[in-house]
Design a protein around this motif. Structure first.
Motif, PDB file in Angstrom:
ATOM      1  N   ARG A 133       2.365   4.682   9.759  1.00 59.25           N
ATOM      2  CA  ARG A 133       2.207   4.850  11.216  1.00 59.25           C
ATOM      3  C   ARG A 133       0.967   4.161  11.764  1.00 59.25           C
ATOM      4  NH1 ARG A 133       3.186  10.165   9.825  1.00 59.25           N
ATOM      5  NH2 ARG A 133       0.996  10.668  10.185  1.00 59.25           N
ATOM      6  N   GLU A 134      -0.116   4.175  11.009  1.00 58.73           N
ATOM      7  CA  GLU A 134      -1.418   3.799  11.561  1.00 58.73           C
ATOM      8  C   GLU A 134      -1.883   2.370  11.288  1.00 58.73           C
ATOM      9  OE1 GLU A 134      -3.060   5.744  13.658  1.00 58.73           O
ATOM     10  OE2 GLU A 134      -1.552   7.314  13.450  1.00 58.73           O
ATOM     11  N   LEU A 135      -1.466   1.770  10.203  1.00 59.89           N
ATOM     12  CA  LEU A 135      -1.992   0.450   9.845  1.00 59.89           C
ATOM     13  C   LEU A 135      -1.069  -0.669  10.312  1.00 59.89           C
ATOM     14  CD1 LEU A 135      -3.421   0.957   6.243  1.00 59.89           C
ATOM     15  CD2 LEU A 135      -4.581   1.133   8.431  1.00 59.89           C
ATOM     16  N   PRO A 136      -1.637  -1.842  10.547  1.00 62.19           N
ATOM     17  CA  PRO A 136      -0.805  -2.994  10.908  1.00 62.19           C
ATOM     18  C   PRO A 136      -0.003  -3.470   9.696  1.00 62.19           C
ATOM     19  CG  PRO A 136      -3.092  -3.657  10.625  1.00 62.19           C
ATOM     20  CD  PRO A 136      -3.060  -2.174  10.502  1.00 62.19           C
ATOM     21  N   ASP A 137       1.018  -4.295   9.943  1.00 62.58           N
ATOM     22  CA  ASP A 137       1.867  -4.801   8.858  1.00 62.58           C
ATOM     23  C   ASP A 137       1.067  -5.596   7.833  1.00 62.58           C
ATOM     24  OD1 ASP A 137       4.156  -3.623   9.856  1.00 62.58           O
ATOM     25  OD2 ASP A 137       4.707  -5.381  11.039  1.00 62.58           O
ATOM     26  N   GLU A 138       0.058  -6.333   8.303  1.00 58.28           N
ATOM     27  CA  GLU A 138      -0.822  -7.088   7.419  1.00 58.28           C
ATOM     28  C   GLU A 138      -2.206  -6.449   7.482  1.00 58.28           C
ATOM     29  OE1 GLU A 138      -0.516 -11.154   8.694  1.00 58.28           O
ATOM     30  OE2 GLU A 138       1.234 -11.468   7.419  1.00 58.28           O
ATOM     31  N   ILE A 174       0.844  -1.200   0.000  1.00 57.21           N
ATOM     32  CA  ILE A 174       0.000   0.000   0.000  1.00 57.21           C
ATOM     33  C   ILE A 174       0.877   1.247   0.000  1.00 57.21           C
ATOM     34  CG2 ILE A 174      -1.693   1.319   1.341  1.00 57.21           C
ATOM     35  CD1 ILE A 174      -2.709  -1.453   2.360  1.00 57.21           C
ATOM     36  N   ILE A 175       1.892   1.248   0.834  1.00 58.83           N
ATOM     37  CA  ILE A 175       2.798   2.388   0.912  1.00 58.83           C
ATOM     38  C   ILE A 175       3.492   2.614  -0.421  1.00 58.83           C
ATOM     39  CG2 ILE A 175       4.935   3.217   1.986  1.00 58.83           C
ATOM     40  CD1 ILE A 175       3.945   1.786   4.560  1.00 58.83           C
ATOM     41  N   ALA A 176       3.947   1.549  -1.058  1.00 59.51           N
ATOM     42  CA  ALA A 176       4.634   1.666  -2.345  1.00 59.51           C
ATOM     43  C   ALA A 176       3.715   2.266  -3.411  1.00 59.51           C
ATOM     44  CB  ALA A 176       5.153   0.299  -2.790  1.00 59.51           C
TER      45      ALA A 176
END
Length: 56
Positions: free
Chosen positions: A26-31, A8-10
């Motif tokens: 900062r806000e979302l979990p890794d999965e 998502i970041i990419a």
């Protein structure tokens, strides 16, 4: 469906949306469960098909 936060970041960074990418980091979990976060993904204009593609 579960998507890695890094995907998502990419996608956001590819669009030049660095502030949104930093917030997601900062806000979302890794999965990220796309069902639970479907509203957020829609707000970010991220299509699930876009997130399923693996980088080559």
């Amino acid at each position: 469906m579960i998507v890695q936060k890094s995907v998502i970041i990419a996608k956001l960074r590819e669009r030049g949306q660095n502030v949104r990418a930093d917030w997601v980091d900062r806000e979302l979990p890794d999965e990220v469960d796309t069902f639970l976060f479907s509203g957020l993904l829609a707000t970010l204009h991220l299509d699930l098909n876009e997130l399923e593609e693996s980088p080559s």
